[in-house]
Motif scaffolding. Structure first.
Motif, PDB file in Angstrom:
ATOM      1  N   TYR A 201       0.837  -1.207   0.000  1.00  0.00           N
ATOM      2  CA  TYR A 201       0.000   0.000   0.000  1.00  0.00           C
ATOM      3  C   TYR A 201       0.874   1.261   0.000  1.00  0.00           C
ATOM      4  O   TYR A 201       0.493   2.297  -0.528  1.00  0.00           O
ATOM      5  CB  TYR A 201      -0.985  -0.014   1.169  1.00  0.00           C
ATOM      6  N   LEU A 202       2.090   1.149   0.564  1.00  0.00           N
ATOM      7  CA  LEU A 202       2.988   2.310   0.544  1.00  0.00           C
ATOM      8  C   LEU A 202       3.545   2.547  -0.859  1.00  0.00           C
ATOM      9  O   LEU A 202       3.678   3.678  -1.312  1.00  0.00           O
ATOM     10  CB  LEU A 202       4.137   2.122   1.541  1.00  0.00           C
ATOM     11  N   SER A 203       3.859   1.437  -1.542  1.00  0.00           N
ATOM     12  CA  SER A 203       4.317   1.561  -2.928  1.00  0.00           C
ATOM     13  C   SER A 203       3.226   2.213  -3.757  1.00  0.00           C
ATOM     14  O   SER A 203       3.482   3.113  -4.556  1.00  0.00           O
ATOM     15  CB  SER A 203       4.620   0.198  -3.541  1.00  0.00           C
ATOM     16  N   PHE A 204       1.999   1.752  -3.539  1.00  0.00           N
ATOM     17  CA  PHE A 204       0.874   2.308  -4.283  1.00  0.00           C
ATOM     18  C   PHE A 204       0.770   3.810  -4.034  1.00  0.00           C
ATOM     19  O   PHE A 204       0.580   4.605  -4.958  1.00  0.00           O
ATOM     20  CB  PHE A 204      -0.415   1.591  -3.861  1.00  0.00           C
ATOM     21  N   PHE A 205       0.944   4.185  -2.769  1.00  0.00           N
ATOM     22  CA  PHE A 205       0.885   5.604  -2.401  1.00  0.00           C
ATOM     23  C   PHE A 205       1.972   6.393  -3.147  1.00  0.00           C
ATOM     24  O   PHE A 205       1.708   7.433  -3.754  1.00  0.00           O
ATOM     25  CB  PHE A 205       1.047   5.731  -0.879  1.00  0.00           C
ATOM     26  N   ALA A 206       3.201   5.850  -3.126  1.00  0.00           N
ATOM     27  CA  ALA A 206       4.310   6.553  -3.776  1.00  0.00           C
ATOM     28  C   ALA A 206       4.070   6.702  -5.282  1.00  0.00           C
ATOM     29  O   ALA A 206       4.255   7.780  -5.846  1.00  0.00           O
ATOM     30  CB  ALA A 206       5.622   5.819  -3.516  1.00  0.00           C
ATOM     31  N   TYR A 207       3.633   5.618  -5.913  1.00  0.00           N
ATOM     32  CA  TYR A 207       3.389   5.696  -7.363  1.00  0.00           C
ATOM     33  C   TYR A 207       2.238   6.650  -7.688  1.00  0.00           C
ATOM     34  O   TYR A 207       2.275   7.365  -8.695  1.00  0.00           O
ATOM     35  CB  TYR A 207       3.098   4.308  -7.952  1.00  0.00           C
ATOM     36  N   SER A 208       1.219   6.662  -6.824  1.00  0.00           N
ATOM     37  CA  SER A 208       0.107   7.589  -7.060  1.00  0.00           C
ATOM     38  C   SER A 208       0.610   9.022  -7.028  1.00  0.00           C
ATOM     39  O   SER A 208       0.215   9.853  -7.847  1.00  0.00           O
ATOM     40  CB  SER A 208      -0.982   7.434  -5.997  1.00  0.00           C
ATOM     41  N   ILE A 209       1.488   9.315  -6.063  1.00  0.00           N
ATOM     42  CA  ILE A 209       2.020  10.680  -5.946  1.00  0.00           C
ATOM     43  C   ILE A 209       2.779  11.055  -7.217  1.00  0.00           C
ATOM     44  O   ILE A 209       2.628  12.154  -7.746  1.00  0.00           O
ATOM     45  CB  ILE A 209       2.948  10.787  -4.712  1.00  0.00           C
ATOM     46  N   LEU A 211       2.320   9.937 -10.203  1.00  0.00           N
ATOM     47  CA  LEU A 211       1.350  10.191 -11.275  1.00  0.00           C
ATOM     48  C   LEU A 211       0.612  11.509 -11.067  1.00  0.00           C
ATOM     49  O   LEU A 211       0.416  12.280 -12.004  1.00  0.00           O
ATOM     50  CB  LEU A 211       0.338   9.038 -11.355  1.00  0.00           C
ATOM     51  N   ILE A 212       0.231  11.785  -9.824  1.00  0.00           N
ATOM     52  CA  ILE A 212      -0.492  13.034  -9.545  1.00  0.00           C
ATOM     53  C   ILE A 212       0.401  14.236  -9.873  1.00  0.00           C
ATOM     54  O   ILE A 212      -0.037  15.210 -10.489  1.00  0.00           O
ATOM     55  CB  ILE A 212      -0.956  13.085  -8.063  1.00  0.00           C
ATOM     56  N   ALA A 213       1.680  14.145  -9.495  1.00  0.00           N
ATOM     57  CA  ALA A 213       2.592  15.266  -9.743  1.00  0.00           C
ATOM     58  C   ALA A 213       2.754  15.506 -11.245  1.00  0.00           C
ATOM     59  O   ALA A 213       2.639  16.638 -11.723  1.00  0.00           O
ATOM     60  CB  ALA A 213       3.949  14.999  -9.087  1.00  0.00           C
ATOM     61  N   ILE A 214       2.989  14.427 -11.993  1.00  0.00           N
ATOM     62  CA  ILE A 214       3.170  14.580 -13.441  1.00  0.00           C
ATOM     63  C   ILE A 214       1.858  15.040 -14.089  1.00  0.00           C
ATOM     64  O   ILE A 214       1.841  15.926 -14.940  1.00  0.00           O
ATOM     65  CB  ILE A 214       3.650  13.248 -14.072  1.00  0.00           C
ATOM     66  N   GLY A 215       0.744  14.458 -13.612  1.00  0.00           N
ATOM     67  CA  GLY A 215      -0.569  14.845 -14.130  1.00  0.00           C
ATOM     68  C   GLY A 215      -0.845  16.325 -13.901  1.00  0.00           C
ATOM     69  O   GLY A 215      -1.327  17.023 -14.794  1.00  0.00           O
ATOM     70  N   THR A 216      -0.532  16.813 -12.707  1.00  0.00           N
ATOM     71  CA  THR A 216      -0.768  18.218 -12.396  1.00  0.00           C
ATOM     72  C   THR A 216       0.049  19.118 -13.312  1.00  0.00           C
ATOM     73  O   THR A 216      -0.436  20.134 -13.807  1.00  0.00           O
ATOM     74  CB  THR A 216      -0.414  18.512 -10.920  1.00  0.00           C
ATOM     75  N   TYR A 217       1.290  18.702 -13.557  1.00  0.00           N
ATOM     76  CA  TYR A 217       2.141  19.484 -14.459  1.00  0.00           C
ATOM     77  C   TYR A 217       1.474  19.641 -15.822  1.00  0.00           C
ATOM     78  O   TYR A 217       1.314  20.747 -16.332  1.00  0.00           O
ATOM     79  CB  TYR A 217       3.517  18.823 -14.604  1.00  0.00           C
ATOM     80  N   PHE A 218       1.032  18.520 -16.391  1.00  0.00           N
ATOM     81  CA  PHE A 218       0.423  18.584 -17.725  1.00  0.00           C
ATOM     82  C   PHE A 218      -0.924  19.296 -17.696  1.00  0.00           C
ATOM     83  O   PHE A 218      -1.290  19.988 -18.647  1.00  0.00           O
ATOM     84  CB  PHE A 218       0.314  17.192 -18.355  1.00  0.00           C
ATOM     85  N   PHE A 219      -1.639  19.131 -16.602  1.00  0.00           N
ATOM     86  CA  PHE A 219      -2.920  19.819 -16.446  1.00  0.00           C
ATOM     87  C   PHE A 219      -2.704  21.336 -16.531  1.00  0.00           C
ATOM     88  O   PHE A 219      -3.464  22.059 -17.171  1.00  0.00           O
ATOM     89  CB  PHE A 219      -3.522  19.434 -15.087  1.00  0.00           C
TER      90      PHE A 219
END
Ligand code: HEC
Ligand code: HEC
Length: 376
Positions: A201-209, A211-219
């Motif tokens: 679940y921690l790995s999932f958390f890290a990977y989500s972050i 993706l969110i960071a890269i997604g926000t950049y492109f957004f």
């Protein structure tokens, strides 16, 4: 049992990616900050940095042992011991997790990083009238200069800190030969200890972050305005709200928005129309009643009445001076000093007073950094 003999697996892949994303987002945000017209990109990179700072703070509480603040060596005696040993024993054993210096480094970097992102968000709202905190521009515009200093010097501090960090890693790499550079690439440190294991679940958390960071950049970069970058100020239709001003003062040049000069400057300009920058404007051109109507409008919308960045900074830069031109204000000179004089001689620009040649929609009072057409 460790997977690799003589090495400990310390930094899982998520941590390594995030480490390098922090490096990249800080560096790019730092560089773009020197160009007003790159503000949008600066903010996009800044958001990656912001998300990663928040993540790293949370990770310090819930992450694997080597990342936990609990395991940090923050006692002054530990720091002293670290440096004494460093000097006396070139071949000392390094700890698997954070040593005393890197513990301090991380806490400091996160503190300064937090100051950077908070001041940045507030500045974006208070100074630019943009983003989530644009509503603060109304009441707190007087703090934009102070906030600007905080944001700037905190980032200088962070940059200096990064240089020290890199120097420290280089000393480890080439003097102590601990192969430290590769720890943040391969994840393995040459030392003793237990391999780190990250719960799914921690790995999932890290990977989500990530993706969110890269997604926000492109957004952010994919559109001029969204809820993170929307601007409070929109174009002003001077032609409609004050036709006499728009028509009479937009005859020879495009109109200059009233919020760019103080009251007293407008009074001076309107009081000396017979010698208006070498032109003679008489009552035959603009009647007395038109003149007083224009002056009234200019005064009612002067720099003193506005919370915009340009108004606040022009007023601040003027002190008690009240010049008859925007191009004579110290703020204008400062913001345009990088532009070579030869640029103003170009055919489509002609004159430094031809603001609209470089600032799209200038005659509608728009001075958004995204509308700067001329780029160095
Ligand atoms: C007859 C032509 C003419 C008219 C009409 C005119 N101006 Fe000008 N104005 C000029 C010229 C010429 C300059 C010098 C700068 C340039 O070359 O554009 C100038 C410059 C200015 C500047 C200084 C710009 C700077 O460099 O910072 C201001 C402010 C200004 N005008 C305001 C007004 C206002 C307000 C009115 C209406 C009452 C007005 N002007 C009407 C010709 C005119
Ligand atoms: C040759 C192109 C050019 C001309 C002409 C020009 N500007 Fe600019 N202006 C720029 C550039 C480029 C920047 C951004 C500077 C930077 O990157 O730091 C800028 C920045 C500014 C800023 C600061 C940005 C902000 O958000 O407050 C103001 C205010 C401004 N210009 C007003 C004017 C006014 C008023 C005039 C006309 C009297 C004018 N400019 C004429 C190119 C120009």
């Amino acid at each position: 049992m460790n997977k690799k003999d003589g090495y400990v697996f310390v930094w899982p892949i998520g941590t390594r990616i995030i480490h390098w994303m922090m490096v990249l987002s800080f560096t790019t945000a730092f560089i773009t900050s020197f160009y007003e017209y790159l503000l949008h990109d600066h903010v996009a990179f800044g958001f990656i940095f912001l998300i990663i700072i928040i993540y790293r703070i949370i990770w310090g509480f819930i992450g694997p042992d080597y990342a936990k603040f609990k395991t940090f060596k923050l006692k002054p005696s530990q720091l002293k011991h670290y440096f004494v040993e460093k000097i006396q024993n070139r071949w000392r054993k390094i700890p698997a997790g954070h040593n005393a210096a890197s513990s301090w480094f991380t806490v400091w970097a996160l503190t300064v990083g937090t100051v950077i992102v908070i001041s940045g968000l507030l500045l974006y709202g208070i100074q630019e009238g943009k983003g989530l905190f644009r509503f603060l521009n109304d009441d707190y515009s007087q703090y934009m200069i102070l906030l600007g200093y905080i944001h700037k010097y905190a980032s200088y501090l962070f940059a200096a800190w990064a240089v020290i960090h890199i120097a420290g890693v280089m000393v480890e790499q080439f003097w102590h030969k601990t192969n430290m550079v590769f720890a943040m690439i391969t994840g393995y440190k040459k030392t003793d200890g237990k391999d780190t294991k990250v719960k799914p679940y921690l790995s999932f958390f890290a990977y989500s972050i990530i993706l969110i960071a890269i997604g926000t950049y492109f957004f952010i970069v994919s559109s001029n305005y969204n809820f993170l970058t929307i601007q409070k100020y929109t174009n002003i239709n001077y032609k409609e709200i004050k036709p006499v001003f728009y028509n009479e003062c937009g005859d020879c040049h495009k109109i200059y928005p009233p919020y760019l000069l103080p009251k007293k400057s407008w009074t001076r300009i309107m009081g000396a129309l017979d010698n208006h920058f070498g032109e003679e404007l008489t009552e035959a051109n603009i009647s007395k009643s038109q003149q007083s109507s224009i002056l009234e409008f200019l005064v009612a919308n002067s720099a003193e009445t506005s919370k915009r960045e340009a108004s606040v900074k022009i007023m601040y830069s003027l002190g008690i001076r009240r010049p008859k031109a925007i191009t004579k204000t110290p703020y204008w000179r400062e913001t345009h000093k990088h532009i070579p004089l030869s640029v103003y001689k170009e055919k489509k620009i002609k004159d430094k007073s031809n603001c609209i040649a470089c600032h799209k929609d200038f005659d509608q009072g728009n001075l958004d950094d995204m509308n700067i057409l001329y780029q160095r």
